[in-house]
Write an enzyme that holds these catalytic residues in place. Structure first.
Site, PDB file in Angstrom:
ATOM      1  N   LYS A  28       0.830  -1.204   0.000  1.00 48.50           N
ATOM      2  CA  LYS A  28       0.000   0.000   0.000  1.00 48.50           C
ATOM      3  C   LYS A  28       0.866   1.256   0.000  1.00 48.50           C
ATOM      4  O   LYS A  28       0.612   2.200  -0.761  1.00 48.50           O
ATOM      5  CB  LYS A  28      -0.906   0.018   1.229  1.00 48.50           C
ATOM      6  N   CYS A 123      -4.485  18.558   9.641  1.00 51.23           N
ATOM      7  CA  CYS A 123      -3.256  18.989  10.306  1.00 51.23           C
ATOM      8  C   CYS A 123      -2.797  20.327   9.744  1.00 51.23           C
ATOM      9  O   CYS A 123      -3.203  20.746   8.663  1.00 51.23           O
ATOM     10  CB  CYS A 123      -2.159  17.939  10.147  1.00 51.23           C
ATOM     11  N   ARG A 128       4.414  18.002  11.822  1.00 56.98           N
ATOM     12  CA  ARG A 128       5.045  16.961  11.042  1.00 56.98           C
ATOM     13  C   ARG A 128       3.987  16.145  10.329  1.00 56.98           C
ATOM     14  O   ARG A 128       2.967  15.825  10.924  1.00 56.98           O
ATOM     15  CB  ARG A 128       5.866  16.055  11.977  1.00 56.98           C
ATOM     16  N   ASP A 314       4.748   0.641  11.998  1.00 57.55           N
ATOM     17  CA  ASP A 314       3.491   0.036  11.547  1.00 57.55           C
ATOM     18  C   ASP A 314       3.310  -1.401  12.027  1.00 57.55           C
ATOM     19  O   ASP A 314       2.261  -2.002  11.785  1.00 57.55           O
ATOM     20  CB  ASP A 314       3.407   0.073  10.016  1.00 57.55           C
TER      21      ASP A 314
END
Length: 432
Positions: A28, A123, A128, A314
């Site tokens: 992905k 955001c 960041r 992850d």
């Protein structure tokens, strides 16, 4: 106003040992920037190994809005061709669904000389990692301003330069991808220092080179790009998803099963394999497959998430679930996203003993987990809860599984084929 909607959830009856073979889908996190990069190309791009995921579908819709046509063929092949370059606005309705939408910023600026992209996920530029994207593109010659929640950038031309992309939590992966894509059409040479080294960045660079770019050093912290006049279409196969592969390695381990993985590049998972072997999990190559099996007694370890080639953030939630059953106390420290611990409370509902102290979680191993109703908070936390459900005694219900659909292709079907007792169900909900 009364509205009826339908939501999916998983029901898992734990305790089944997983056995069999599973095919790992395309990555992905490589597919999304590569799809964005097709905006740079003249002619048709044919991509093989494209995973059928909610996030990929969102990126395909975004490309449609930006003038590209795409067709999906059986077997994971997608054809993309830019037909119209008039629209340069990636609007909020699509971008808000997926942070990786920011990856169209660089290609739009480089190819169309202007870009307007909504801030992903609400955001701000100062947070960041979006500020690093914008700073890098400004270094190439772009002008930037914030207008009604959109990043608006323009440039008469982009010119190569030397850029430093390091941030307080390490190199930015999507930021590196954005600058890398834009620099392919900049005049002269661009050098990215403190570039992300992740395999997905390397895959993007390999794709761009196949389209006529001149990129060297990818896979290292210093990437050099010599700009070219234009990029052409190509045929390319996306790398396997190392996060999906790691999740299935841990699924095999936590159920004390024996799982074989096809289309798995073990060289992308060396930090994960190192920790698993310390825990007592066997991970070995067998021809073109990778085989995982585990001892009944799991050893506690220390795990620290780091930029590649370190342990991936992850997979932090998934290995935490595995260590819930270790014989002793483990320590997990998150150095990429220090607040990425929303799964801790949900694992506690299943009987895990976890104590969070700042960016660290102390995991006290227990004899067993017990099924309960839990709620998925994000993509990787969702996978961790599925792993917990696979081993928990009794029935576990996992709500909000749309998170899983964003990053795992046919996850429950693959687990069922390995012997898991997992079912996707749908129920209606009403909103006033």
């Amino acid at each position: 106003m009364w509205m009826e909607s339908f939501v999916d959830y998983f029901v898992i009856n734990g305790g089944k040992r997983l056995r069999g073979t599973v095919e790992v889908s395309g990555a992905k996190n490589a597919a999304l920037p590569i799809l964005a990069a097709t905006l740079l190309c003249e002619g048709e791009v044919v991509l093989h190994g494209m995973p059928d995921l909610a996030d990929v579908r969102t990126m395909e819709r975004l490309l449609n809005n930006l003038g590209a046509t795409n067709t999906r063929e059986p077997g994971g092949t997608v054809r993309v061709k830019v037909e119209d370059e008039m629209n340069c606005h990636a609007d909020y309705d699509l971008v808000r669904q997926m942070r990786a939408s920011i990856c169209v910023l660089g290609p739009l600026l480089a190819k169309r000389r202007q870009a307007r992209v909504s801030l992903p996920g609400g955001c701000a530029i100062g947070d960041r990692p979006v500020n690093l994207h914008v700073q890098g593109l400004m270094g190439l010659g772009g002008d930037a301003e914030l207008v009604s929640g959109d990043i608006v950038m323009k440039a008469k031309a982009l010119t190569g330069t030397e850029l430093f992309l390091g941030g307080p939590f390490g190199s930015t992966v999507t930021g590196t991808a954005n600058i890398l894509m834009a620099a392919t059409l900049a005049k002269g040479r661009t050098v990215i220092e403190s570039a992300a080294c992740e395999p997905e960045v390397t895959d993007l660079a390999n794709f761009l080179n196949a389209c006529g770019a001149q990129i060297t050093g990818h896979g290292s912290p210093r990437i050099t790009i010599d700009g070219v006049e234009q990029l052409h279409g190509c045929e390319y196969t996306i790398i396997p998803d190392r996060i999906e592969a790691g999740s299935f390695l841990m699924a095999g381990a936590i159920t004390n099963g024996e799982v074989r993985l096809r289309n798995c590049r073990l060289e992308h998972l060396l930090a994960v394999v190192d920790r698993l072997r310390h825990i007592g999990v066997s991970v070995e190559r067998d021809g073109d497959e990778v085989v995982v099996a585990s001892a009944r007694r799991l050893e506690p370890v220390e795990v620290t998430s780091q930029p590649y080639p370190g342990f991936p953030t992850d997979l932090q939630a998934q290995i935490m679930t595995l260590l819930c059953l270790a014989d002793g106390n483990s320590i997990i420290t998150e150095k990429i996203y220090p607040d990425r611990f929303m799964h801790v409370a949900e694992l506690g509902r299943l009987g895990a003993k976890l104590r969070k102290e700042g960016p660290t979680v102390i995991v006290e191993g227990v004899k067993r987990l017990v099924g309960a109703q839990v709620m998925a908070s994000d993509l990787r936390a969702s996978a961790a809860l599925v792993l917990a459900g696979l081993i928990a005694k009794g029935e576990t219900r996992i709500n909000r599984v749309y998170h899983i659909d964003r990053g795992y292709e046919k996850f429950e079907r693959k687990l069922m084929a390995l012997g898991a007792e997992i079912e996707r169900r749908t129920e209606s909900s009403t909103d006033d």
